[in-house]
Write an enzyme that holds these catalytic residues in place. Structure first.
Site, PDB file in Angstrom:
ATOM      1  N   GLU B 322       0.622  -0.996  -0.273  1.00  0.00           N
ATOM      2  CA  GLU B 322       0.273  -0.376   0.256  1.00  0.00           C
ATOM      3  C   GLU B 322       0.888   1.458  -0.167  1.00  0.00           C
ATOM      4  O   GLU B 322       0.426   2.407  -0.518  1.00  0.00           O
ATOM      5  CB  GLU B 322      -0.860  -0.215   1.384  1.00  0.00           C
ATOM      6  CG  GLU B 322      -2.104   0.690   1.245  1.00  0.00           C
ATOM      7  CD  GLU B 322      -3.503   0.701   1.924  1.00  0.00           C
ATOM      8  OE1 GLU B 322      -3.050   0.778   3.422  1.00  0.00           O
ATOM      9  OE2 GLU B 322      -4.154   1.324   1.558  1.00  0.00           O
ATOM     10  N   HIS B 351       7.390 -27.085   2.375  1.00  0.00           N
ATOM     11  CA  HIS B 351       6.075 -28.786   1.829  1.00  0.00           C
ATOM     12  C   HIS B 351       4.901 -27.639   1.616  1.00  0.00           C
ATOM     13  O   HIS B 351       4.051 -28.564   1.075  1.00  0.00           O
ATOM     14  CB  HIS B 351       5.830 -28.889   3.396  1.00  0.00           C
ATOM     15  CG  HIS B 351       6.750 -29.806   3.658  1.00  0.00           C
ATOM     16  ND1 HIS B 351       6.962 -31.243   3.940  1.00  0.00           N
ATOM     17  CD2 HIS B 351       7.727 -29.807   4.909  1.00  0.00           C
ATOM     18  CE1 HIS B 351       7.973 -31.698   4.812  1.00  0.00           C
ATOM     19  NE2 HIS B 351       8.506 -30.244   5.132  1.00  0.00           N
ATOM     20  N   LYS B 455     -13.608   2.901  -3.999  1.00  0.00           N
ATOM     21  CA  LYS B 455     -14.879   2.996  -2.547  1.00  0.00           C
ATOM     22  C   LYS B 455     -15.363   3.618  -3.817  1.00  0.00           C
ATOM     23  O   LYS B 455     -17.029   3.718  -3.309  1.00  0.00           O
ATOM     24  CB  LYS B 455     -13.931   3.713  -1.529  1.00  0.00           C
ATOM     25  CG  LYS B 455     -13.668   2.853  -0.336  1.00  0.00           C
ATOM     26  CD  LYS B 455     -13.288   3.939   0.947  1.00  0.00           C
ATOM     27  CE  LYS B 455     -12.581   3.679   1.970  1.00  0.00           C
ATOM     28  NZ  LYS B 455     -12.064   4.169   2.928  1.00  0.00           N
TER      29      LYS B 455
END
Lengths: 524, 524
Positions: B322, B351, B455
């Site tokens: 960010e 793994h 937004k």
């Protein structure tokens, strides 16, 4: 593109399986019209490879193994009657065992009911059970589930502290395909010690999921464990969630094993279609190829807009990267393939790294996962005319649009809700997409040679540790002196010394002006 | 390089802060000898920028704001006596409040002790508290902590189910700097409804952390909430963990707030050095620059070998991406900067995707985080001469070696143990490295314009939803008809319709042979 032509493109590249409630939208990937025709030959080869694999070919040539995870949800397709029977018997065995535990006919010594499950496993023996239990678990589960998935002593202690008094009511499921994975062995040994420290008989709480005849299998037989379930060499760890590896924890937790297998089987049926435009797994594989030029040049960012799917990216990180991250192609050429995968969940991640996705380095493509149903039951309005779920949907669609307008590509997968069936659908989709992609780029998706190399390197460190410890004396020695004594690289020796000094009260570390002057000794 | 010259290189590029028990090793990054001299000018500029920032310059020019997170752990450095006093008073206020809650002098109505904390926040208002609580929490914590960090209705329900009877003993901390973040607002509204449904008075359980005068602050004042703590415009969300945002949850959980701040302050002192070779934050920033050619061409993979640090990568994902993922540089040129960050923990990830790191596409560099102390107390031997912690160390060192030999670069950071002080050390290190890197590549690390765009796009979807709902009639309509009626893009309308039909029993969706023929209607 104009809104009108985007609507056209959406209709062309939006595939639905209405009976599954599933859809995939690849319209916001900017491939040109000739992309699919240009890939037709490779796609046909991938279909043929998959057909052979499902029929029992040696699809993992390096390890000379069949690749049979698709049979786990369609045992009738297994290449022999024996395999079919093993799959069916094991599944029945798992369900019967869980039912007996739930009914209290299998209990801890003294008749105490098992209320907790502790899974000891790592990688392919943990990520599947973790994803499933988090995606599907509720407060009404038959048993609570816990994991040891590392060899971190503090991590072990933390879990034992959490279990504490409940250890007497804990069923331990030790999962290791090879039966020799050190992290899992260590977790098992420390768990057994924790039981012993409380005067409990570990073997009467222990269940093994492992290859018949493995090191772990022998421990379970010798120790008289409660139960053993088999793993097979034709199921890889990262695709083992529909074998006993995934089904034992799932059944104990009380989740819908049959629905899970049915969802995967249903997606398998759809993705056996050899018509590219109707095959969601092939569309996915082709989009990965398109995005990264068949060389993994773009990262795969997973954004499921649903809390319960937050571990999906971790699950896919293993499935995709361990399968596709390969040095050599099937002809032995150095290709260094792979696709990096990361992500958590939306809209949460919009308040974190989505800033970079929108404005920053364009080295990725996004896969949105939409869950159509907001919740069980009705939603309240958080403001006039809008619910929390409307916002979640608004953020997903808004972000997809904002990314597209910024030149960032995305795929959108939609499922009706998060349940066992749909988790099966998603896993089957990605398993097959990975298999197809491996064919498209001509690699073996079913081995993991790099993992073995890491294990060997670690083993060398432990051997060195033994030598360094033996070379220490009461008289302080420098790193160079100790390195000469053990005939090893001084840097490696230095790291071992630091580790020993930090964790053994009888090993002393005296600083110096430079590393060369530092000294280490043993206190009698 | 030979082992001998690697040992030389290690000694040259291994920086220790002995009083902090901290070290950083950049010797396995393959920069050439002239790299540091070539970067000296840029580094000096970065030091100067940072000095100005710490002195109160407008370091976030787009938002015309100071950037003051370093003052939070050294209030005496704040540019005015007022700011210093605000920081000191707030910290004291946080500690006093938590002490009163723990002592039972602040209780739920009826004198019931608070035993649970529910944090409602997202992004910068959740990731810090989540990382800290997971890294430092034990079964002996003063209060148990829970989070709502999304606008997922099912996620809300799940948390409410978990809290259930304990809701009466739950203190809710609503955190939103701007006070207008919709996910957090939704979480708050649904939490208040959950309290009301159980006959509980939400306002008597609620605490706000927000900017004075914000929407949330007004709600808290009007509702007579238990307590309000301030956020300041000179602290960004992703660097707010040492403000009330992080300290309130931390103090309530009973963790060591003073140690945390002291650790950060101590690392700040070290990384104010303008000697590059002695400044760990500058070394880190320069290595990022080296790895990705100052253009983010390599992903940053975080591998802490310690369960308690598993959320560190998620925390850094936000802090780094960010901050650095920006379209424009400070001169207005389009640069599309950023560095992708992912990772979980070792040796677990060995793994999973480490197969790709070793053998696959070389598009990353690794940062290992080593914790020297294995556990509290002595370890048992899991085999002769080796403990679980020896294995953890062996896997870390073995993997570093295997990656290096395969041509993959890595940095190794070591800390003595995981405690509040050391978490402060790590956070301060990365905060300053991010600031330095932003200077090296000439961007503003302290704004997030892309988040705002997302937004806005979401808000447009919600507005459209209102229009689409109003346009539905008892007579079935096609997508095109509805799109024409509301004057909107048919694809956007289609997605809204699907969402509405999936979540509202009175909206019907009738399939057709093609999307163009599908119809939607309202049932009276």
């Amino acid at each position: 593109m104009t809104a009108h032509s985007l609507w056209e493109r959406f209709q062309n590249y939006y595939l639905r399986y209405e009976d599954l409630g599933f859809s995939i939208d690849i319209s916001r990937m900017r491939f040109a019209d000739d992309f699919f025709p240009s890939m037709q030959g490779k796609a046909e080869k991938a279909f043929a490879d998959m057909k052979a694999l499902e029929a029992g070919a040696i699809a993992n040539p390096d390890e000379n193994r069949m690749v049979g995870h698709y049979w786990l949800r369609a045992p009738e397709l297994a290449p022999t009657a024996e395999l079919r029977s093993e799959i069916e018997t094991t599944k029945k065995d798992v369900l019967d065992f869980a039912a007996a535990v739930h009914a209290g006919s299998i209990t801890a010594p003294g008749g105490k009911r098992f209320t907790e499950v502790l899974v000891v496993g790592i990688g392919g023996s943990a990520l599947g059970p973790q994803f499933i239990s988090d995606a599907l678990g509720t407060t009404g589960d038959k048993m609570a589930i816990h994991f040891l998935d590392n060899t971190d002593p503090d991590g072990f202690d933390r879990t034992f502290d959490t279990l504490n008094d409940k250890l007497a009511a804990t069923l331990v499921v030790v999962i290791s395909k090879s039966g020799g994975t050190k992290e899992t062995r260590n977790g098992m040994v420390e768990t057994a010690a924790a039981f012993a420290a409380r005067g409990l008989d570990f073997s009467k709480h222990a269940v093994a999921v492992t290859g018949p005849g493995s090191e772990l299998d022998n421990v379970a037989v010798t120790g008289g464990w409660l139960k053993r379930f088999p793993m097979w060499d034709w199921v890889g760890g990262r695709t083992s969630v529909m074998s006993a590896v995934g089904l034992v924890p799932m059944a104990l937790q009380g989740l819908d094993v049959d629905g899970f297998l049915a969802g995967a089987a249903a997606m398998d049926v759809k993705t056996r279609s050899t018509e590219v435009s109707q095959n969601a797994a092939m569309l996915l594989a082709l989009m990965w190829f398109y995005a990264g030029n068949g060389r993994g040049q773009k990262d795969m960012v997973l954004l499921p807009y649903k809390d319960r799917l937050v571990l999906f990216s971790k699950y896919l990180q293993q499935l995709v990267m361990e399968s596709l991250g390969k040095e050599l192609d099937l002809d032995g050429n150095v290709v260094n393939q792979g696709i990096a995968v990361y992500g958590n969940k939306g809209s949460t991640d919009q308040h974190a790294y989505v800033q970079q996705l929108r404005d920053g380095v364009n080295n990725f493509f996004v896969t949105f996962v939409e869950v159509r149903k907001s919740r069980d039951g009705e939603s309240m309005a958080v403001e006039p005319g809008a619910s929390s779920g409307d916002y979640l949907q608004g953020f997903l669609r808004g972000t997809r649009t904002a990314l597209y307008e910024g030149g960032r590509d995305s795929i959108t997968i939609s499922i009706p809700e998060v349940n066992a069936f749909q988790i099966g659908v998603l896993i089957a989709l990605y398993e097959r997409a990975v298999g197809f992609y491996a064919s498209l780029v001509n690699i073996n998706a079913y081995h993991q040679p790099g993992v073995e190399a890491g294990k060997k390197a670690a083993s060398a460190v432990l051997t060195l540790q033994g030598k360094v410890r033996a070379a220490l004396t009461a008289a302080p020695l420098t790193v160079a002196q100790i390195a000469t004594a053990v005939g090893a690289d001084p840097e490696a020796v230095y790291h071992v010394l630091n580790h020993l000094a930090a964790n053994n009260r009888n090993i002393k570390h005296a600083g110096g002006k430079s590393l060369a002057e530092e000294q280490f000794s043993v206190v009698a």
